[in-house]
Design a protein around this motif. Sequence first.
Motif, mmCIF file in Angstrom:
data_model
loop_
_atom_site.group_PDB
_atom_site.id
_atom_site.type_symbol
_atom_site.label_atom_id
_atom_site.label_comp_id
_atom_site.label_asym_id
_atom_site.label_seq_id
_atom_site.Cartn_x
_atom_site.Cartn_y
_atom_site.Cartn_z
ATOM 1 N N VAL A 177 -15.859 22.768 99.729
ATOM 2 C CA VAL A 177 -15.018 23.940 99.954
ATOM 3 C C VAL A 177 -15.806 25.158 99.481
ATOM 4 N N TYR A 178 -16.030 26.095 100.377
ATOM 5 C CA TYR A 178 -16.875 27.253 100.081
ATOM 6 C C TYR A 178 -16.055 28.536 100.074
ATOM 7 N N ALA A 179 -16.331 29.396 99.099
ATOM 8 C CA ALA A 179 -15.648 30.687 98.986
ATOM 9 C C ALA A 179 -16.360 31.733 99.822
ATOM 10 N N SER A 180 -15.917 31.897 101.066
ATOM 11 C CA SER A 180 -16.401 32.983 101.888
ATOM 12 C C SER A 180 -15.546 34.217 101.575
ATOM 13 N N SER A 181 -15.382 35.130 102.524
ATOM 14 C CA SER A 181 -14.708 36.396 102.220
ATOM 15 C C SER A 181 -14.352 37.118 103.505
ATOM 16 N N ILE A 182 -13.365 37.995 103.406
ATOM 17 C CA ILE A 182 -13.105 38.923 104.506
ATOM 18 C C ILE A 182 -14.348 39.750 104.798
ATOM 19 N N ARG A 233 -11.581 32.502 103.458
ATOM 20 C CA ARG A 233 -11.976 33.911 103.612
ATOM 21 C C ARG A 233 -10.856 34.795 103.067
ATOM 22 N N PRO A 234 -10.825 34.979 101.755
ATOM 23 C CA PRO A 234 -9.760 35.789 101.155
ATOM 24 C C PRO A 234 -10.035 37.280 101.282
ATOM 25 N N GLY A 235 -8.957 38.053 101.140
ATOM 26 C CA GLY A 235 -9.102 39.494 100.987
ATOM 27 C C GLY A 235 -9.415 39.825 99.539
ATOM 28 N N PHE A 236 -9.028 41.020 99.089
ATOM 29 C CA PHE A 236 -9.265 41.448 97.712
ATOM 30 C C PHE A 236 -8.348 40.677 96.775
ATOM 31 N N LEU A 237 -8.893 40.150 95.690
ATOM 32 C CA LEU A 237 -8.127 39.321 94.773
ATOM 33 C C LEU A 237 -7.922 40.026 93.443
ATOM 34 N N PHE A 238 -6.685 39.979 92.937
ATOM 35 C CA PHE A 238 -6.366 40.647 91.686
ATOM 36 C C PHE A 238 -5.448 39.794 90.826
ATOM 37 N N ALA A 296 -12.231 27.147 108.762
ATOM 38 C CA ALA A 296 -12.013 28.382 108.009
ATOM 39 C C ALA A 296 -10.530 28.720 107.914
ATOM 40 N N PHE A 297 -10.188 29.402 106.810
ATOM 41 C CA PHE A 297 -8.815 29.857 106.603
ATOM 42 C C PHE A 297 -8.823 31.282 106.056
ATOM 43 N N ASN A 298 -8.122 32.171 106.744
ATOM 44 C CA ASN A 298 -7.892 33.518 106.222
ATOM 45 C C ASN A 298 -6.812 33.453 105.150
ATOM 46 N N ILE A 299 -7.014 34.201 104.060
ATOM 47 C CA ILE A 299 -6.069 34.171 102.943
ATOM 48 C C ILE A 299 -5.777 35.594 102.478
ATOM 49 N N ALA A 300 -4.526 36.028 102.627
ATOM 50 C CA ALA A 300 -4.091 37.333 102.119
ATOM 51 C C ALA A 300 -2.573 37.369 102.113
ATOM 52 N N ALA A 301 -2.021 38.203 101.242
ATOM 53 C CA ALA A 301 -0.573 38.387 101.168
ATOM 54 C C ALA A 301 -0.164 39.592 102.010
ATOM 55 N N ASP A 302 1.104 39.709 102.260
ATOM 56 C CA ASP A 302 1.657 40.871 102.955
ATOM 57 C C ASP A 302 2.210 41.856 101.937
ATOM 58 N N PRO A 303 2.306 43.124 102.283
ATOM 59 C CA PRO A 303 1.838 43.750 103.518
ATOM 60 C C PRO A 303 0.387 44.226 103.398
ATOM 61 N N VAL A 304 -0.186 44.641 104.538
ATOM 62 C CA VAL A 304 -1.476 45.327 104.523
ATOM 63 C C VAL A 304 -1.268 46.697 103.885
ATOM 64 N N LEU A 305 -2.164 47.090 103.007
ATOM 65 C CA LEU A 305 -2.007 48.337 102.259
ATOM 66 C C LEU A 305 -2.954 49.417 102.768
ATOM 67 N N ASP A 306 -2.414 50.614 102.983
ATOM 68 C CA ASP A 306 -3.267 51.769 103.250
ATOM 69 C C ASP A 306 -3.220 52.675 102.019
ATOM 70 N N THR A 307 -3.903 53.816 102.094
ATOM 71 C CA THR A 307 -3.964 54.671 100.905
ATOM 72 C C THR A 307 -2.603 55.269 100.554
ATOM 73 N N ARG A 308 -1.745 55.449 101.524
ATOM 74 C CA ARG A 308 -0.407 55.951 101.207
ATOM 75 C C ARG A 308 0.402 54.917 100.431
ATOM 76 N N ALA A 309 0.242 53.647 100.788
ATOM 77 C CA ALA A 309 0.910 52.585 100.031
ATOM 78 C C ALA A 309 0.353 52.504 98.615
ATOM 79 N N LEU A 310 -0.964 52.651 98.485
ATOM 80 C CA LEU A 310 -1.569 52.644 97.158
ATOM 81 C C LEU A 310 -1.087 53.827 96.332
ATOM 82 N N ALA A 311 -0.917 54.969 96.979
ATOM 83 C CA ALA A 311 -0.427 56.149 96.270
ATOM 84 C C ALA A 311 0.982 55.908 95.730
ATOM 85 N N ARG A 312 1.802 55.195 96.495
ATOM 86 C CA ARG A 312 3.154 54.878 96.010
ATOM 87 C C ARG A 312 3.091 53.989 94.777
#
Length: 352
Positions: A112-117, A170-175, A236-252
């Motif tokens: 199992v290999y850790a690729s990325s978006i 292939r995960p997105g950003f992880l926190f 391969a498997f894409n891995i991310a949670a919802d929703p997709v965030l833009d800068t306005r969502a981050l500002a909130r």
Amino acid sequence: MSGKRIVVTGATGATGNVGTAVVRALGADPEVGSIVGVARRPSRWESPKTEFVTADVARDDLRAVFDGADVVIHLAWLFQPTHRPETTWRSNVLGSIRVFETVQAMRVPSLVYASSIGAYSPRDDDHPVTEEWPTHGSPKAAYTREKAYVERVLEAFDRSHPRLRVVRLRPGFLFQKAAAPEQRRLFGGPFVPGKLVRPSLIPVLPDIPQLRIQTAHTEDVADAYRRCALQDVKGAFNIAADPVLDTRALARIFGAKPVKVPASFVRRALATAWSLHLVPATPGLFDAVLHLPVMDCSRAREELGWTPRHSSEDAIEAFLKGLRKGEGFPTEPLKPDVGRGHELATGVGERP
């Protein structure tokens, strides 16, 4: 001890982000009998069923470590030094090749290999892409070039060894909260004090129209790795949670006012700061992030049965809480003979 024997490279890492979460998730599963956690620096951290081994995938003999393993989960990845891409190439690309070759030599049944978006080819619209989208990466950043190159290597390796079960996430950003201080150090550098990242001190946030990110909580991604290790799945498997965030969502989330700023202005400022060694994140990585595709994660939900327990906003909130509290995993310093560039090896893997 009965149960599967699983080896995890990058098991502790500098950030304590993915590796420790994966080890914890595996340790709690009754199907797992034993875990070997591989890291280049020793760790005081302990986990059930786990033996920790100090080894560098880029230069140490891994055969004894992989002997008898049912699955190898390869998370180890070096993010810095960004001013010396030959160093990250040696660790990330050549190190990954050594891992793959040792898996085959020791007849480990599953990898199992850790690729990325970040491995995905750029795309400038919001139409979600499946795992079939090309993985040529962005040529502008070492991280995306290396992730894309390893994808090519793994494709050839998979075709040449049809009896080996190969999975890539292939995960997105992880926190998560515990990894926040080291993530700040890796990507923001020493000039972004964590305690200053609070709504009362960030009245505005740049609103960059092209920017949108997909995130996930590290614990949820660790669960995906556990499922890939134990279930009979391939590919391969894409891995991310919802929703997709833009800068306005981050500002909130920050409680800040979004202010439109051209991406070119931010890039020039970042380029200047990077050239002066004030921040580790490169302008090329900023360019790559602006053109990441939006991932369709349906396959992970349908075939892995994976459902994130945290939203993307939850993941960002956890990260911010960790920054403000300064929490993190303790790690020992590397031996003196290891170069300064190696100090930032990490098992983060899934974050561009």
